[in-house]
Design a protein around this motif. Structure first.
Motif, PDB file in Angstrom:
ATOM      1  N   LEU A  14       0.726  -1.164  -0.036  1.00  0.00           N
ATOM      2  CA  LEU A  14      -0.077  -0.148   0.091  1.00  0.00           C
ATOM      3  C   LEU A  14       1.155   1.449  -0.077  1.00  0.00           C
ATOM      4  CD1 LEU A  14      -2.596  -0.973   2.907  1.00  0.00           C
ATOM      5  CD2 LEU A  14      -3.220  -0.500   0.465  1.00  0.00           C
ATOM      6  N   PRO A  15       0.664   2.362  -0.938  1.00  0.00           N
ATOM      7  CA  PRO A  15       1.139   3.583  -0.617  1.00  0.00           C
ATOM      8  C   PRO A  15       0.722   4.399   0.352  1.00  0.00           C
ATOM      9  CG  PRO A  15      -0.347   3.712  -2.658  1.00  0.00           C
ATOM     10  CD  PRO A  15      -0.260   2.148  -1.813  1.00  0.00           C
ATOM     11  N   ALA A  16       1.492   4.961   0.938  1.00  0.00           N
ATOM     12  CA  ALA A  16       0.928   5.941   2.518  1.00  0.00           C
ATOM     13  C   ALA A  16       1.725   6.912   2.701  1.00  0.00           C
ATOM     14  CB  ALA A  16       0.939   4.636   3.578  1.00  0.00           C
ATOM     15  N   ALA A  17       1.331   7.926   3.508  1.00  0.00           N
ATOM     16  CA  ALA A  17       2.053   8.676   3.956  1.00  0.00           C
ATOM     17  C   ALA A  17       2.100   9.126   5.578  1.00  0.00           C
ATOM     18  CB  ALA A  17       1.377  10.144   3.492  1.00  0.00           C
TER      19      ALA A  17
ATOM     20  N   TYR B 157       5.230  -2.054  13.417  1.00  0.00           N
ATOM     21  CA  TYR B 157       6.322  -2.681  12.320  1.00  0.00           C
ATOM     22  C   TYR B 157       6.460  -3.920  12.759  1.00  0.00           C
ATOM     23  CZ  TYR B 157       8.274   2.078  11.727  1.00  0.00           C
ATOM     24  OH  TYR B 157       8.203   3.614  11.473  1.00  0.00           O
ATOM     25  N   ILE B 158       6.150  -4.983  11.731  1.00  0.00           N
ATOM     26  CA  ILE B 158       6.424  -6.325  11.783  1.00  0.00           C
ATOM     27  C   ILE B 158       7.992  -6.668  12.531  1.00  0.00           C
ATOM     28  CG2 ILE B 158       6.432  -8.666  10.619  1.00  0.00           C
ATOM     29  CD1 ILE B 158       4.435  -7.466   8.631  1.00  0.00           C
ATOM     30  N   GLY B 159       7.851  -7.735  13.432  1.00  0.00           N
ATOM     31  CA  GLY B 159       8.956  -8.103  13.733  1.00  0.00           C
ATOM     32  C   GLY B 159       9.811  -7.287  14.765  1.00  0.00           C
ATOM     33  N   VAL B 160       9.278  -6.141  15.192  1.00  0.00           N
ATOM     34  CA  VAL B 160       9.976  -5.114  15.908  1.00  0.00           C
ATOM     35  C   VAL B 160       9.390  -4.780  17.160  1.00  0.00           C
ATOM     36  CG1 VAL B 160      11.227  -2.838  16.008  1.00  0.00           C
ATOM     37  CG2 VAL B 160      11.043  -4.010  14.055  1.00  0.00           C
TER      38      VAL B 160
ATOM     39  N   LEU C 144      13.455   9.359  10.564  1.00  0.00           N
ATOM     40  CA  LEU C 144      13.614   8.657   9.417  1.00  0.00           C
ATOM     41  C   LEU C 144      12.337   8.683   8.646  1.00  0.00           C
ATOM     42  CD1 LEU C 144      15.320   6.237   8.160  1.00  0.00           C
ATOM     43  CD2 LEU C 144      13.985   4.583   9.747  1.00  0.00           C
ATOM     44  N   THR C 145      10.890   8.786   9.240  1.00  0.00           N
ATOM     45  CA  THR C 145       9.764   8.548   8.597  1.00  0.00           C
ATOM     46  C   THR C 145       8.992   9.523   8.815  1.00  0.00           C
ATOM     47  OG1 THR C 145       8.818   7.433  10.281  1.00  0.00           O
ATOM     48  CG2 THR C 145      10.097   6.134   8.976  1.00  0.00           C
ATOM     49  N   ASN C 146       8.883  10.638   9.469  1.00  0.00           N
ATOM     50  CA  ASN C 146       7.835  11.900   9.650  1.00  0.00           C
ATOM     51  C   ASN C 146       7.596  12.447   8.292  1.00  0.00           C
ATOM     52  OD1 ASN C 146       6.163  12.953  11.585  1.00  0.00           O
ATOM     53  ND2 ASN C 146       7.220  14.591  11.609  1.00  0.00           N
ATOM     54  N   ALA C 147       6.259  12.408   8.092  1.00  0.00           N
ATOM     55  CA  ALA C 147       5.983  13.451   6.800  1.00  0.00           C
ATOM     56  C   ALA C 147       6.476  12.835   5.510  1.00  0.00           C
ATOM     57  CB  ALA C 147       6.155  14.706   7.036  1.00  0.00           C
ATOM     58  N   LYS C 148       6.958  11.282   5.624  1.00  0.00           N
ATOM     59  CA  LYS C 148       7.565  10.747   4.388  1.00  0.00           C
ATOM     60  C   LYS C 148       6.363   9.893   3.720  1.00  0.00           C
ATOM     61  CE  LYS C 148      11.739  12.213   5.223  1.00  0.00           C
ATOM     62  NZ  LYS C 148      12.723  11.307   5.624  1.00  0.00           N
ATOM     63  N   ASN C 149       6.534   9.667   2.452  1.00  0.00           N
ATOM     64  CA  ASN C 149       5.981   8.935   1.603  1.00  0.00           C
ATOM     65  C   ASN C 149       6.656   7.354   1.651  1.00  0.00           C
ATOM     66  OD1 ASN C 149       4.419  11.006   0.721  1.00  0.00           O
ATOM     67  ND2 ASN C 149       5.890  11.310  -0.829  1.00  0.00           N
ATOM     68  N   VAL C 150       5.726   6.470   2.140  1.00  0.00           N
ATOM     69  CA  VAL C 150       6.280   5.155   2.211  1.00  0.00           C
ATOM     70  C   VAL C 150       5.447   3.929   1.483  1.00  0.00           C
ATOM     71  CG1 VAL C 150       7.226   5.728   4.512  1.00  0.00           C
ATOM     72  CG2 VAL C 150       4.940   4.795   4.414  1.00  0.00           C
ATOM     73  N   ARG C 151       5.876   2.863   1.653  1.00  0.00           N
ATOM     74  CA  ARG C 151       5.220   1.921   1.219  1.00  0.00           C
ATOM     75  C   ARG C 151       5.277   0.785   2.134  1.00  0.00           C
ATOM     76  NH1 ARG C 151       6.879  -3.120  -1.422  1.00  0.00           N
ATOM     77  NH2 ARG C 151       8.912  -2.608  -1.512  1.00  0.00           N
ATOM     78  N   LEU C 152       3.713   0.347   2.147  1.00  0.00           N
ATOM     79  CA  LEU C 152       3.541  -0.720   3.315  1.00  0.00           C
ATOM     80  C   LEU C 152       3.398  -1.986   2.601  1.00  0.00           C
ATOM     81  CD1 LEU C 152       0.748   1.314   5.370  1.00  0.00           C
ATOM     82  CD2 LEU C 152       2.963   1.343   5.791  1.00  0.00           C
ATOM     83  N   GLU C 153       4.032  -2.903   3.165  1.00  0.00           N
ATOM     84  CA  GLU C 153       4.238  -4.565   2.620  1.00  0.00           C
ATOM     85  C   GLU C 153       3.655  -5.130   3.662  1.00  0.00           C
ATOM     86  OE1 GLU C 153       7.418  -8.284   1.700  1.00  0.00           O
ATOM     87  OE2 GLU C 153       8.085  -6.065   1.523  1.00  0.00           O
TER      88      GLU C 153
ATOM     89  N   LEU D 297      -0.218  -4.468  10.322  1.00  0.00           N
ATOM     90  CA  LEU D 297       0.971  -4.805  10.611  1.00  0.00           C
ATOM     91  C   LEU D 297       1.701  -4.862   9.153  1.00  0.00           C
ATOM     92  CD1 LEU D 297       0.256  -8.093  12.610  1.00  0.00           C
ATOM     93  CD2 LEU D 297       0.821  -6.056  13.501  1.00  0.00           C
ATOM     94  N   ALA D 298       2.971  -4.228   9.253  1.00  0.00           N
ATOM     95  CA  ALA D 298       3.460  -4.124   7.960  1.00  0.00           C
ATOM     96  C   ALA D 298       5.219  -3.845   7.926  1.00  0.00           C
ATOM     97  CB  ALA D 298       3.116  -2.617   7.385  1.00  0.00           C
TER      98      ALA D 298
END
Length: 248
Positions: A33-36, A59-62, A89-98, A111-112
């Motif tokens: 999923l694309p997400a922000a 976060y999966i596994g963490v 690392l991630t604030n206000a960033k575009n991410v991909r959720l696997e 869970l991603a």
């Protein structure tokens, strides 16, 4: 989040999420999923804007130390460090959720594996010593990567591993000398409700049954509300001490 901030964020968030379909799944590849990212909760949890709504993502596994509620005496100092690292690392960033086999935990969080370009955020948190690998569930696609980064962090003595002892050596081919006695598995809890990060599995010996004790793993629906009298590094360690896993 204040309405004024949402009004500023919403146009570019919508623009970002319109670049592709809500669900992306090429043949033979996992769903994503694309997400922000709109909020950082801790070193292992964020809030994202996805599919027209805000989702809590774990976060999966963490598992990361608890940062507390922001008060000067609340939470774990390492938890606040983990939160700040995650924010940078991630604030206000575009991410991909696997996504993996299990898509939500008992609390309803998505869970991603969170990807920032080609960077796996889950592995970055582990590799910089801001979290520890947890298992015991069906989501294991990147577990080998997480375990490898954890060993590197432990060897480098960064983050939560600054004061940790060396990892146990691999088993040798020759048999070890017989031991006259074995120490009891596990360690004492930090409080009646929390375990050290190195031994996150809780055990409750007040079972009101014939069973010796019940253990709870992070992510279990009853984990947060369970008291603990013993803490274990692994489920195998808990079972060796005579406990069984919670069915809740």
């Amino acid at each position: 989040m204040p309405r004024a901030v949402w009004r500023l964020l919403l146009p570019w968030v919508l623009l970002v999420l319109q670049v592709g379909p809500a669900w992306s799944q090429e043949p033979g590849r996992p769903r994503s999923l694309p997400a922000a990212v709109v909020k950082i909760v801790s070193g292992d949890t964020i809030h994202v804007f996805v599919n027209g709504d805000v989702e809590r993502v774990r976060y999966i596994g963490v598992t990361a130390p608890d940062p507390g509620d922001g008060g000067p005496q609340s939470g774990d100092p390492q938890g606040r460090e983990a939160l700040e690292f995650n924010r940078g690392l991630t604030n206000a960033k575009n991410v991909r959720l696997e996504l993996d086999v299990q898509e939500r935990d008992p609390e309803g969080r998505l869970l991603a594996y969170v990807w920032l370009g080609d960077v796996l955020v889950n592995a970055e948190m582990i590799g910089h010593g801001f979290g520890q690998v947890i298992g015991g569930g069906p989501n294991i696609r990147h577990q080998e990567t997480l375990l490898r980064r954890q060993e590197q962090a432990r060897a480098a003595k960064v983050g939560i591993w600054k004061t940790a002892g060396p990892a146990p050596p691999p088993a040798k081919g020759s048999p070890a000398a017989p031991k006259t006695a074995q120490a009891r598995p596990g360690v004492a809890p930090k409080t009646g409700w929390s375990c050290p990060l190195s031994h996150p599995i809780k055990a409750d010996f007040n079972t009101y049954s014939s069973e010796r004790c019940i253990y709870y793993v992070p992510g279990n629906a009853a984990y947060a509300e369970s008291r603990t009298e013993r803490c274990y590094a692994s489920e195998d360690e808990a079972r060796r001490d005579g406990c069984r896993r919670s069915r809740r």
